[in-house]
Design a protein around this motif. Sequence first.
Motif, PDB file in Angstrom:
ATOM      1  N   UNK A 136       0.834  -1.190   0.000  1.00 61.33           N
ATOM      2  CA  UNK A 136       0.000   0.000   0.000  1.00 61.33           C
ATOM      3  C   UNK A 136       0.877   1.252   0.000  1.00 61.33           C
ATOM      4  N   UNK A 137       0.659   2.130  -0.965  1.00 65.98           N
ATOM      5  CA  UNK A 137       1.410   3.377  -1.038  1.00 65.98           C
ATOM      6  C   UNK A 137       0.903   4.327   0.042  1.00 65.98           C
ATOM      7  N   UNK A 138       1.822   4.931   0.772  1.00 61.58           N
ATOM      8  CA  UNK A 138       1.431   5.869   1.814  1.00 61.58           C
ATOM      9  C   UNK A 138       0.743   7.074   1.181  1.00 61.58           C
ATOM     10  N   UNK A 139      -0.530   7.329   1.496  1.00 61.15           N
ATOM     11  CA  UNK A 139      -1.255   8.436   0.871  1.00 61.15           C
ATOM     12  C   UNK A 139      -0.797   9.780   1.428  1.00 61.15           C
ATOM     13  N   UNK A 140      -0.915  10.856   0.649  1.00 60.29           N
ATOM     14  CA  UNK A 140      -0.451  12.167   1.126  1.00 60.29           C
ATOM     15  C   UNK A 140      -1.202  12.667   2.355  1.00 60.29           C
ATOM     16  N   UNK A 141      -2.448  12.230   2.535  1.00 61.27           N
ATOM     17  CA  UNK A 141      -3.205  12.683   3.701  1.00 61.27           C
ATOM     18  C   UNK A 141      -2.673  12.086   5.001  1.00 61.27           C
ATOM     19  N   UNK A 142      -1.770  11.099   4.895  1.00 61.60           N
ATOM     20  CA  UNK A 142      -1.150  10.524   6.092  1.00 61.60           C
ATOM     21  C   UNK A 142       0.009  11.378   6.601  1.00 61.60           C
ATOM     22  N   UNK A 143       0.277  12.504   5.939  1.00 59.33           N
ATOM     23  CA  UNK A 143       1.393  13.363   6.346  1.00 59.33           C
ATOM     24  C   UNK A 143       1.197  13.936   7.742  1.00 59.33           C
ATOM     25  N   UNK A 144      -0.023  13.905   8.258  1.00 57.61           N
ATOM     26  CA  UNK A 144      -0.245  14.394   9.625  1.00 57.61           C
ATOM     27  C   UNK A 144       0.586  13.597  10.623  1.00 57.61           C
ATOM     28  N   UNK A 145       0.937  12.353  10.277  1.00 53.61           N
ATOM     29  CA  UNK A 145       1.653  11.470  11.200  1.00 53.61           C
ATOM     30  C   UNK A 145       3.163  11.630  11.125  1.00 53.61           C
ATOM     31  N   UNK A 146       3.671  12.446  10.213  1.00 51.53           N
ATOM     32  CA  UNK A 146       5.121  12.590  10.105  1.00 51.53           C
ATOM     33  C   UNK A 146       5.762  13.086  11.400  1.00 51.53           C
ATOM     34  N   UNK A 147       5.174  14.053  12.116  1.00 44.01           N
ATOM     35  CA  UNK A 147       5.769  14.445  13.404  1.00 44.01           C
ATOM     36  C   UNK A 147       5.822  13.295  14.411  1.00 44.01           C
ATOM     37  N   UNK A 148       4.848  12.402  14.374  1.00 43.95           N
ATOM     38  CA  UNK A 148       4.874  11.252  15.287  1.00 43.95           C
ATOM     39  C   UNK A 148       5.998  10.298  14.910  1.00 43.95           C
ATOM     40  N   UNK A 149       6.221  10.119  13.618  1.00 46.24           N
ATOM     41  CA  UNK A 149       7.358   9.300  13.176  1.00 46.24           C
ATOM     42  C   UNK A 149       8.661   9.930  13.642  1.00 46.24           C
ATOM     43  N   UNK A 150       8.736  11.251  13.557  1.00 44.73           N
ATOM     44  CA  UNK A 150       9.922  11.953  14.033  1.00 44.73           C
ATOM     45  C   UNK A 150      10.124  11.802  15.524  1.00 44.73           C
ATOM     46  N   UNK A 151       9.023  11.802  16.278  1.00 47.17           N
ATOM     47  CA  UNK A 151       9.117  11.621  17.723  1.00 47.17           C
ATOM     48  C   UNK A 151       9.638  10.230  18.063  1.00 47.17           C
ATOM     49  N   UNK A 152       9.237   9.236  17.273  1.00 47.47           N
ATOM     50  CA  UNK A 152       9.721   7.867  17.512  1.00 47.47           C
ATOM     51  C   UNK A 152      11.226   7.781  17.230  1.00 47.47           C
ATOM     52  N   UNK A 211      16.698   7.769  19.596  1.00 44.29           N
ATOM     53  CA  UNK A 211      17.967   8.487  19.709  1.00 44.29           C
ATOM     54  C   UNK A 211      18.208   8.953  21.139  1.00 44.29           C
ATOM     55  N   UNK A 212      17.144   9.348  21.831  1.00 44.02           N
ATOM     56  CA  UNK A 212      17.279   9.789  23.223  1.00 44.02           C
ATOM     57  C   UNK A 212      17.727   8.640  24.119  1.00 44.02           C
ATOM     58  N   UNK A 231      13.340  14.136  21.638  1.00 46.58           N
ATOM     59  CA  UNK A 231      12.054  13.613  21.165  1.00 46.58           C
ATOM     60  C   UNK A 231      11.205  14.747  20.592  1.00 46.58           C
ATOM     61  N   UNK A 232      11.134  15.844  21.335  1.00 43.73           N
ATOM     62  CA  UNK A 232      10.309  16.982  20.923  1.00 43.73           C
ATOM     63  C   UNK A 232      10.773  17.546  19.583  1.00 43.73           C
ATOM     64  N   UNK A 233      12.072  17.755  19.445  1.00 45.20           N
ATOM     65  CA  UNK A 233      12.594  18.321  18.208  1.00 45.20           C
ATOM     66  C   UNK A 233      12.437  17.335  17.050  1.00 45.20           C
ATOM     67  N   UNK A 234      12.517  16.045  17.337  1.00 47.66           N
ATOM     68  CA  UNK A 234      12.256  15.061  16.302  1.00 47.66           C
ATOM     69  C   UNK A 234      10.874  15.227  15.706  1.00 47.66           C
ATOM     70  N   UNK A 235       9.894  15.532  16.556  1.00 43.69           N
ATOM     71  CA  UNK A 235       8.529  15.762  16.075  1.00 43.69           C
ATOM     72  C   UNK A 235       8.399  17.108  15.383  1.00 43.69           C
ATOM     73  N   UNK A 236       8.925  18.151  16.015  1.00 49.68           N
ATOM     74  CA  UNK A 236       8.787  19.505  15.478  1.00 49.68           C
ATOM     75  C   UNK A 236       9.418  19.640  14.093  1.00 49.68           C
ATOM     76  N   UNK A 237      10.530  18.979  13.868  1.00 44.59           N
ATOM     77  CA  UNK A 237      11.276  19.180  12.625  1.00 44.59           C
ATOM     78  C   UNK A 237      10.664  18.455  11.432  1.00 44.59           C
TER      79      UNK A 237
END
Length: 247
Positions: free
Chosen positions: A29-45, A50-51, A142-148
């Motif tokens: 399944x190709x990741x749909x563009x509307x799933x971009x809301x979750x990118x900050x959560x991926x960054x937090x993970x 890393x933390x 963690x916070x900056x991973x999400x924010x960025x």
Amino acid sequence: MPQNNKPGLHDITGALRLLTRLPLRPSARITPPQAAWAWPLAGAIVGALAALVAMAAQPLGAGIAAALVLGIQAMMTGALHEDGLADTADGLWGGWDKARRLLIMKDSHIGTYGVMALLVVGLVRWSALAGLIGAEQFWVIVVVGAMSRAPMALLMAALPNARGSGLSQTVGQVPRAAAGIGVLIATGFALTLGAAGLVGLFGIVVAVSGLAMMARAKIGGQTGDILGASQQLAEATALCLIAAHLT
């Protein structure tokens, strides 16, 4: 079967598949563009993992721990964002017109501008991380991973694709609503740091706005490299400003 476009946990796993090299079950399944809301959560993970490395390596010294954090983040993401930063610097400053700039950005070789961008931004990130780790401010990673990661979705929603191909084109146009949710998530993470988080968020807005205006003027929009550069600039800016307030 019709694709389920409702936000859910599948968007988070899709974001991790898109933005990281973490060992997740492959999906056709190709990741749909509307799933971009979750990118900050991926960054937090990514930031959380890393933390943990930073906490384990702290006895070796803050500088060594900071270097290991940069290394493990690059490994987890396949250096996707670092590659974008280098290509962006080479292309935007190394070409005389749009066609030449896009050609340089597509080239797998790295030039002087790319090396300097990686060196300067990497040193800023390392210096800020060393200060934060020395002060035991691990949650900031963690916070900056999400924010960025939120600016990437914003740029895809606000700017046209400049190339007409590549990862950014494959993902598609991000809906403004999805980008807005991502910003709200990133802001929520920032608020956990109080005033320092808000200052970091403001710095991200300034840095990424400058990049967006430059990309629009020089190549007519965004590419996957521009998105990667936005993450690196956002992370470096936020880490630097937050470290100045907390250490």
